[in-house]
Motif scaffolding. Structure first.
Motif, PDB file in Angstrom:
ATOM      1  N   ILE A   6       0.840  -1.202   0.000  1.00  0.00           N
ATOM      2  CA  ILE A   6       0.000   0.000   0.000  1.00  0.00           C
ATOM      3  C   ILE A   6       0.874   1.251   0.000  1.00  0.00           C
ATOM      4  CG2 ILE A   6      -1.670   1.344   1.346  1.00  0.00           C
ATOM      5  CD1 ILE A   6      -2.804  -1.365   2.310  1.00  0.00           C
ATOM      6  N   ILE A   7       1.918   1.248   0.849  1.00  0.00           N
ATOM      7  CA  ILE A   7       2.828   2.400   0.907  1.00  0.00           C
ATOM      8  C   ILE A   7       3.549   2.574  -0.427  1.00  0.00           C
ATOM      9  CG2 ILE A   7       4.958   3.275   1.974  1.00  0.00           C
ATOM     10  CD1 ILE A   7       3.953   2.041   4.615  1.00  0.00           C
ATOM     11  N   GLY A   8       3.998   1.456  -1.018  1.00  0.00           N
ATOM     12  CA  GLY A   8       4.677   1.514  -2.313  1.00  0.00           C
ATOM     13  C   GLY A   8       3.765   2.048  -3.404  1.00  0.00           C
ATOM     14  N   LEU A   9       2.522   1.583  -3.410  1.00  0.00           N
ATOM     15  CA  LEU A   9       1.544   2.031  -4.407  1.00  0.00           C
ATOM     16  C   LEU A   9       1.243   3.519  -4.226  1.00  0.00           C
ATOM     17  CD1 LEU A   9      -0.304   1.148  -6.707  1.00  0.00           C
ATOM     18  CD2 LEU A   9      -2.017   0.519  -5.005  1.00  0.00           C
ATOM     19  N   ALA A  10       1.005   3.929  -2.978  1.00  0.00           N
ATOM     20  CA  ALA A  10       0.717   5.342  -2.697  1.00  0.00           C
ATOM     21  C   ALA A  10       1.911   6.215  -3.078  1.00  0.00           C
ATOM     22  CB  ALA A  10       0.374   5.522  -1.219  1.00  0.00           C
ATOM     23  N   GLY A  11       3.128   5.729  -2.782  1.00  0.00           N
ATOM     24  CA  GLY A  11       4.339   6.486  -3.123  1.00  0.00           C
ATOM     25  C   GLY A  11       4.525   6.622  -4.625  1.00  0.00           C
ATOM     26  N   SER A  12       4.294   5.543  -5.352  1.00  0.00           N
ATOM     27  CA  SER A  12       4.444   5.576  -6.815  1.00  0.00           C
ATOM     28  C   SER A  12       3.460   6.540  -7.455  1.00  0.00           C
ATOM     29  CB  SER A  12       4.211   4.178  -7.413  1.00  0.00           C
ATOM     30  OG  SER A  12       5.172   3.276  -6.951  1.00  0.00           O
ATOM     31  N   VAL A  13       2.200   6.439  -7.054  1.00  0.00           N
ATOM     32  CA  VAL A  13       1.166   7.297  -7.630  1.00  0.00           C
ATOM     33  C   VAL A  13       1.438   8.762  -7.288  1.00  0.00           C
ATOM     34  CG1 VAL A  13      -1.307   7.840  -7.578  1.00  0.00           C
ATOM     35  CG2 VAL A  13      -0.566   5.465  -7.684  1.00  0.00           C
ATOM     36  N   SER A  14       1.876   9.018  -6.047  1.00  0.00           N
ATOM     37  CA  SER A  14       2.177  10.394  -5.632  1.00  0.00           C
ATOM     38  C   SER A  14       3.343  10.968  -6.428  1.00  0.00           C
ATOM     39  CB  SER A  14       2.508  10.436  -4.141  1.00  0.00           C
ATOM     40  OG  SER A  14       1.415  10.002  -3.394  1.00  0.00           O
ATOM     41  N   LEU A  15       4.391  10.187  -6.584  1.00  0.00           N
ATOM     42  CA  LEU A  15       5.552  10.659  -7.350  1.00  0.00           C
ATOM     43  C   LEU A  15       5.168  10.929  -8.805  1.00  0.00           C
ATOM     44  CD1 LEU A  15       8.240   8.349  -5.765  1.00  0.00           C
ATOM     45  CD2 LEU A  15       8.440  10.824  -5.914  1.00  0.00           C
ATOM     46  N   LEU A  16       4.391  10.031  -9.388  1.00  0.00           N
ATOM     47  CA  LEU A  16       3.978  10.221 -10.786  1.00  0.00           C
ATOM     48  C   LEU A  16       3.052  11.421 -10.945  1.00  0.00           C
ATOM     49  CD1 LEU A  16       3.477   6.491 -11.800  1.00  0.00           C
ATOM     50  CD2 LEU A  16       5.211   8.047 -12.689  1.00  0.00           C
ATOM     51  N   SER A  17       2.229  11.686  -9.940  1.00  0.00           N
ATOM     52  CA  SER A  17       1.342  12.846 -10.031  1.00  0.00           C
ATOM     53  C   SER A  17       2.126  14.149  -9.929  1.00  0.00           C
ATOM     54  CB  SER A  17       0.254  12.789  -8.960  1.00  0.00           C
ATOM     55  OG  SER A  17       0.808  12.932  -7.672  1.00  0.00           O
ATOM     56  N   GLY A  18       3.332  14.093  -9.400  1.00  0.00           N
ATOM     57  CA  GLY A  18       4.197  15.274  -9.400  1.00  0.00           C
ATOM     58  C   GLY A  18       4.680  15.623 -10.800  1.00  0.00           C
ATOM     59  N   TRP A  19       4.656  14.642 -11.698  1.00  0.00           N
ATOM     60  CA  TRP A  19       4.981  14.872 -13.117  1.00  0.00           C
ATOM     61  C   TRP A  19       3.736  15.276 -13.878  1.00  0.00           C
ATOM     62  CZ3 TRP A  19       8.188  10.033 -14.933  1.00  0.00           C
ATOM     63  CH2 TRP A  19       9.489  10.134 -14.428  1.00  0.00           C
ATOM     64  N   ARG A  20       2.707  14.415 -13.763  1.00  0.00           N
ATOM     65  CA  ARG A  20       1.493  14.548 -14.573  1.00  0.00           C
ATOM     66  C   ARG A  20       0.267  14.226 -13.727  1.00  0.00           C
ATOM     67  NH1 ARG A  20       4.563  16.391 -17.804  1.00  0.00           N
ATOM     68  NH2 ARG A  20       4.884  15.837 -19.980  1.00  0.00           N
ATOM     69  N   LEU A  21      -0.180  15.171 -12.930  1.00  0.00           N
ATOM     70  CA  LEU A  21      -1.317  14.941 -12.031  1.00  0.00           C
ATOM     71  C   LEU A  21      -2.582  14.598 -12.802  1.00  0.00           C
ATOM     72  CD1 LEU A  21      -2.716  14.970  -9.264  1.00  0.00           C
ATOM     73  CD2 LEU A  21      -2.997  17.437  -9.535  1.00  0.00           C
ATOM     74  N   TYR A  22      -2.922  15.419 -13.799  1.00  0.00           N
ATOM     75  CA  TYR A  22      -4.174  15.220 -14.533  1.00  0.00           C
ATOM     76  C   TYR A  22      -4.166  13.899 -15.294  1.00  0.00           C
ATOM     77  CZ  TYR A  22      -4.501  20.201 -13.546  1.00  0.00           C
ATOM     78  OH  TYR A  22      -4.526  21.414 -12.915  1.00  0.00           O
ATOM     79  N   LEU A  23      -3.021  13.552 -15.852  1.00  0.00           N
ATOM     80  CA  LEU A  23      -2.908  12.291 -16.588  1.00  0.00           C
ATOM     81  C   LEU A  23      -3.070  11.104 -15.642  1.00  0.00           C
ATOM     82  CD1 LEU A  23      -2.397  10.963 -19.317  1.00  0.00           C
ATOM     83  CD2 LEU A  23       0.055  11.102 -18.858  1.00  0.00           C
ATOM     84  N   CYS A  24      -2.506  11.201 -14.437  1.00  0.00           N
ATOM     85  CA  CYS A  24      -2.654  10.127 -13.442  1.00  0.00           C
ATOM     86  C   CYS A  24      -4.116   9.929 -13.064  1.00  0.00           C
ATOM     87  CB  CYS A  24      -1.837  10.448 -12.180  1.00  0.00           C
ATOM     88  SG  CYS A  24      -0.077  10.180 -12.349  1.00  0.00           S
ATOM     89  N   VAL A  25      -4.818  11.037 -12.824  1.00  0.00           N
ATOM     90  CA  VAL A  25      -6.229  10.957 -12.445  1.00  0.00           C
ATOM     91  C   VAL A  25      -7.047  10.384 -13.602  1.00  0.00           C
ATOM     92  CG1 VAL A  25      -8.271  12.322 -11.831  1.00  0.00           C
ATOM     93  CG2 VAL A  25      -6.078  12.828 -10.754  1.00  0.00           C
TER      94      VAL A  25
END
Length: 199
Positions: A6-25
């Motif tokens: 869960i921590i790894g998943l949350a960390g990955s998604v958070s880091l990627l949203s720092g690049w492309r938040l709208y694309l992640c959503v």
């Protein structure tokens, strides 16, 4: 799902949203809508991402970001405007991933998610500032397209293989630190060059 996944998943998604938040959503919502991403029961709060309104706004944001990011210096203005947006978005995505019945875990996810997203945003913005010093416009489009592809690919990998998500987060974290250090060195060299003393 084990706590480290869960921590790894949350960390990955958070880091990627720092690049492309709208694309992640948008990508997450689309994957859920097409049943390509089965969401475990404890991640049910992510279901809001497949709401048509949320997906529509995220798609518009992703489209605007796609074009703004390809234009020299406009990308830096876009990044500056999103300095507050991306970390908050990353923190909220991380918050949606953890079990809502564990308040302590939610606080940790919110803080770490926001911090990870801010770090990724800083690394991206710094790297793009360096790329903008190049006189030709092609490098900007190439770097931006690389970020688009990497975001979608790594996001899919993190959701499809939660065990690997922790490794993805660690690699992204190391990459962001490296980008910040490289950008700092280059910007220092370009903008703060000591004047040569003539003899």
């Amino acid at each position: 799902m084990p706590i480290m996944e869960i921590i790894g998943l949350a960390g990955s998604v958070s880091l990627l949203s720092g690049w492309r938040l709208y694309l992640c959503v948008f990508a997450t919502g689309l994957a859920m809508r097409l049943d390509a991403l089965p969401v475990p029961e404890h991640l049910a709060s992510l279901g809001v991402l497949e709401n048509p309104w949320v997906m529509g706004i995220a798609a518009l944001g992703a489209l605007a970001e796609f074009f703004a990011d390809k234009v020299m210096w406009l990308d830096s203005i876009w990044d500056t405007v999103h300095t507050a947006v991306r970390p908050v978005g990353g923190a909220l995505l991380a918050l949606a991933i953890v079990d809502p019945s564990d308040p302590a875990m939610q606080v940790i996810a919110f803080m770490l998610g926001g911090g990870a997203s801010f770090l990724a945003h800083g690394g991206k913005a710094s790297a793009r500032a360096v790329v903008n010093t190049s006189p030709e416009p092609v490098s900007n489009a190439v770097v931006s397209t690389g970020e688009d592809i990497a975001t979608v690919g790594l996001l899919w990998l993190a959701y499809e293989y939660p065990i690997a998500a922790g490794s993805i987060a660690v690699v992204l974290f190391a990459l962001m630190i490296a980008l910040l250090l490289i950008a700092r060195r280059i910007i220092k060299r370009v903008f703060f060059r000591s004047p040569k003393v003539e003899r």
